[in-house]
Design a protein around this motif. Structure first.
Motif, PDB file in Angstrom:
ATOM      1  N   GLU A   1       0.825  -1.213   0.000  1.00  0.00           N
ATOM      2  CA  GLU A   1       0.000   0.000   0.000  1.00  0.00           C
ATOM      3  C   GLU A   1       0.855   1.257   0.000  1.00  0.00           C
ATOM      4  N   GLU A   2       1.956   1.241   0.770  1.00  0.00           N
ATOM      5  CA  GLU A   2       2.833   2.412   0.827  1.00  0.00           C
ATOM      6  C   GLU A   2       3.570   2.625  -0.490  1.00  0.00           C
ATOM      7  N   VAL A   3       3.956   1.540  -1.144  1.00  0.00           N
ATOM      8  CA  VAL A   3       4.595   1.659  -2.459  1.00  0.00           C
ATOM      9  C   VAL A   3       3.602   2.262  -3.445  1.00  0.00           C
ATOM     10  N   SER A   4       2.376   1.784  -3.422  1.00  0.00           N
ATOM     11  CA  SER A   4       1.329   2.318  -4.315  1.00  0.00           C
ATOM     12  C   SER A   4       1.094   3.802  -4.037  1.00  0.00           C
ATOM     13  N   ARG A   5       1.052   4.157  -2.770  1.00  0.00           N
ATOM     14  CA  ARG A   5       0.842   5.556  -2.380  1.00  0.00           C
ATOM     15  C   ARG A   5       2.010   6.424  -2.862  1.00  0.00           C
ATOM     16  N   ALA A   6       3.240   5.918  -2.746  1.00  0.00           N
ATOM     17  CA  ALA A   6       4.418   6.679  -3.178  1.00  0.00           C
ATOM     18  C   ALA A   6       4.399   6.908  -4.690  1.00  0.00           C
ATOM     19  N   VAL A   7       3.955   5.915  -5.446  1.00  0.00           N
ATOM     20  CA  VAL A   7       3.848   6.077  -6.899  1.00  0.00           C
ATOM     21  C   VAL A   7       2.766   7.108  -7.222  1.00  0.00           C
ATOM     22  N   THR A   8       1.615   6.975  -6.595  1.00  0.00           N
ATOM     23  CA  THR A   8       0.499   7.887  -6.842  1.00  0.00           C
ATOM     24  C   THR A   8       0.876   9.333  -6.537  1.00  0.00           C
ATOM     25  N   ASN A   9       1.645   9.538  -5.477  1.00  0.00           N
ATOM     26  CA  ASN A   9       2.028  10.893  -5.066  1.00  0.00           C
ATOM     27  C   ASN A   9       3.299  11.392  -5.744  1.00  0.00           C
ATOM     28  N   GLY A  10       3.865  10.594  -6.639  1.00  0.00           N
ATOM     29  CA  GLY A  10       5.036  11.033  -7.389  1.00  0.00           C
ATOM     30  C   GLY A  10       6.363  10.910  -6.665  1.00  0.00           C
ATOM     31  N   PHE A  11       6.404  10.202  -5.534  1.00  0.00           N
ATOM     32  CA  PHE A  11       7.649  10.031  -4.784  1.00  0.00           C
ATOM     33  C   PHE A  11       8.471   8.843  -5.282  1.00  0.00           C
ATOM     34  N   LEU A  12       7.856   7.984  -6.075  1.00  0.00           N
ATOM     35  CA  LEU A  12       8.504   6.778  -6.566  1.00  0.00           C
ATOM     36  C   LEU A  12       8.093   6.556  -8.014  1.00  0.00           C
ATOM     37  N   LYS A  13       9.071   6.261  -8.864  1.00  0.00           N
ATOM     38  CA  LYS A  13       8.780   5.990 -10.269  1.00  0.00           C
ATOM     39  C   LYS A  13       8.144   4.607 -10.398  1.00  0.00           C
ATOM     40  N   VAL A  14       7.275   4.462 -11.386  1.00  0.00           N
ATOM     41  CA  VAL A  14       6.578   3.196 -11.608  1.00  0.00           C
ATOM     42  C   VAL A  14       7.572   2.059 -11.829  1.00  0.00           C
ATOM     43  N   ASP A  15       8.613   2.286 -12.642  1.00  0.00           N
ATOM     44  CA  ASP A  15       9.604   1.234 -12.893  1.00  0.00           C
ATOM     45  C   ASP A  15      10.307   0.805 -11.611  1.00  0.00           C
ATOM     46  N   ASP A  16      10.614   1.770 -10.732  1.00  0.00           N
ATOM     47  CA  ASP A  16      11.254   1.444  -9.455  1.00  0.00           C
ATOM     48  C   ASP A  16      10.310   0.628  -8.570  1.00  0.00           C
ATOM     49  N   ALA A  17       9.047   0.988  -8.591  1.00  0.00           N
ATOM     50  CA  ALA A  17       8.056   0.248  -7.803  1.00  0.00           C
ATOM     51  C   ALA A  17       7.914  -1.178  -8.317  1.00  0.00           C
ATOM     52  N   ILE A  18       7.907  -1.343  -9.626  1.00  0.00           N
ATOM     53  CA  ILE A  18       7.801  -2.687 -10.204  1.00  0.00           C
ATOM     54  C   ILE A  18       8.995  -3.536  -9.795  1.00  0.00           C
ATOM     55  N   ASN A  19      10.191  -2.962  -9.881  1.00  0.00           N
ATOM     56  CA  ASN A  19      11.388  -3.697  -9.453  1.00  0.00           C
ATOM     57  C   ASN A  19      11.346  -4.023  -7.967  1.00  0.00           C
ATOM     58  N   MET A  20      10.870  -3.083  -7.176  1.00  0.00           N
ATOM     59  CA  MET A  20      10.820  -3.258  -5.725  1.00  0.00           C
ATOM     60  C   MET A  20       9.838  -4.360  -5.330  1.00  0.00           C
ATOM     61  N   LEU A  21       8.724  -4.428  -6.014  1.00  0.00           N
ATOM     62  CA  LEU A  21       7.662  -5.346  -5.604  1.00  0.00           C
ATOM     63  C   LEU A  21       7.688  -6.699  -6.293  1.00  0.00           C
ATOM     64  N   TYR A  22       8.198  -6.764  -7.510  1.00  0.00           N
ATOM     65  CA  TYR A  22       8.018  -7.997  -8.261  1.00  0.00           C
ATOM     66  C   TYR A  22       9.290  -8.677  -8.721  1.00  0.00           C
ATOM     67  N   SER A  23      10.432  -8.068  -8.579  1.00  0.00           N
ATOM     68  CA  SER A  23      11.685  -8.671  -9.032  1.00  0.00           C
ATOM     69  C   SER A  23      12.061  -9.856  -8.145  1.00  0.00           C
ATOM     70  N   GLY A  24      11.731 -11.067  -8.593  1.00  0.00           N
ATOM     71  CA  GLY A  24      12.066 -12.274  -7.844  1.00  0.00           C
ATOM     72  C   GLY A  24      11.103 -12.634  -6.730  1.00  0.00           C
ATOM     73  N   ARG A  25      10.129 -11.805  -6.480  1.00  0.00           N
ATOM     74  CA  ARG A  25       9.189 -12.066  -5.382  1.00  0.00           C
ATOM     75  C   ARG A  25       8.111 -13.049  -5.804  1.00  0.00           C
ATOM     76  N   THR A  26       7.620 -13.781  -4.827  1.00  0.00           N
ATOM     77  CA  THR A  26       6.500 -14.674  -5.071  1.00  0.00           C
ATOM     78  C   THR A  26       5.208 -14.101  -4.495  1.00  0.00           C
ATOM     79  N   SER A  27       5.326 -13.021  -3.686  1.00  0.00           N
ATOM     80  CA  SER A  27       4.150 -12.379  -3.101  1.00  0.00           C
ATOM     81  C   SER A  27       4.531 -10.979  -2.632  1.00  0.00           C
ATOM     82  N   THR A  28       3.542 -10.212  -2.246  1.00  0.00           N
ATOM     83  CA  THR A  28       3.767  -8.918  -1.615  1.00  0.00           C
ATOM     84  C   THR A  28       2.883  -8.845  -0.377  1.00  0.00           C
ATOM     85  N   SER A  29       3.217  -7.924   0.523  1.00  0.00           N
ATOM     86  CA  SER A  29       2.499  -7.845   1.795  1.00  0.00           C
ATOM     87  C   SER A  29       2.199  -6.400   2.157  1.00  0.00           C
ATOM     88  N   THR A  30       1.349  -6.270   3.145  1.00  0.00           N
ATOM     89  CA  THR A  30       1.137  -4.979   3.795  1.00  0.00           C
ATOM     90  C   THR A  30       1.458  -5.173   5.268  1.00  0.00           C
TER      91      THR A  30
END
Length: 135
Positions: free
Chosen positions: A73-102
């Motif tokens: 949720e915080e990653v999504s919020r950071a992207v929405t508010n312009g604090f994090l680039k979409v590509d960085d968020a994708i790498n942060m959340l999905y690069s090698g991961r099998t799940s994400t959490s809150t």
């Protein structure tokens, strides 16, 4: 015994016995660990709930479980508010991961396994939860 669940060799930390795969948890006796540290690892394992249940079984009474990860949720919020680039968020959340959490979901899971939440911190998109197996 202090255990670090670390999926990469470069994550070794002095003072901890390292566990490099969830299967290595079988080498630890039940209720033996005084502390288990899972920094940025749980989203990279398959069957996270069963691995977490196994981790909890390795904690002795009064033993602590430390979990650190990225909050979806915080990653999504950071992207929405312009604090994090979409590509960085994708790498942060999905690069090698099998799940994400809150943070809320992890806390709910830990209390469901009977752990007491001691401390919760959120810094940017990263959460930290300290919990303890009751005495």
């Amino acid at each position: 015994m202090r255990v670090l669940l670390c999926l990469q060799k470069e994550g070794l930390v002095d003072g901890y016995d390292s566990v490099n795969t969830p299967d290595d948890l079988n080498n630890i006796l039940s209720a033996q660990a005084t502390e288990i540290n899972c920094e940025n690892t749980l989203d990279f394992v398959k069957n996270k709930d069963s691995v977490l249940r196994e981790i909890v079984s390795k904690l002795r009474k009064g033993g602590r479980l430390l979990i650190k990860g990225n909050d979806l949720e915080e990653v999504s919020r950071a992207v929405t508010n312009g604090f994090l680039k979409v590509d960085d968020a994708i790498n942060m959340l999905y690069s090698g991961r099998t799940s994400t959490s809150t943070i809320a979901l992890v806390m709910q899971t830990l209390t469901g396994y009977g752990l007491n939440i001691l401390n919760v911190r959120l810094s940017g998109v990263e959460y930290f939860i300290s919990s303890e197996r009751p005495q």
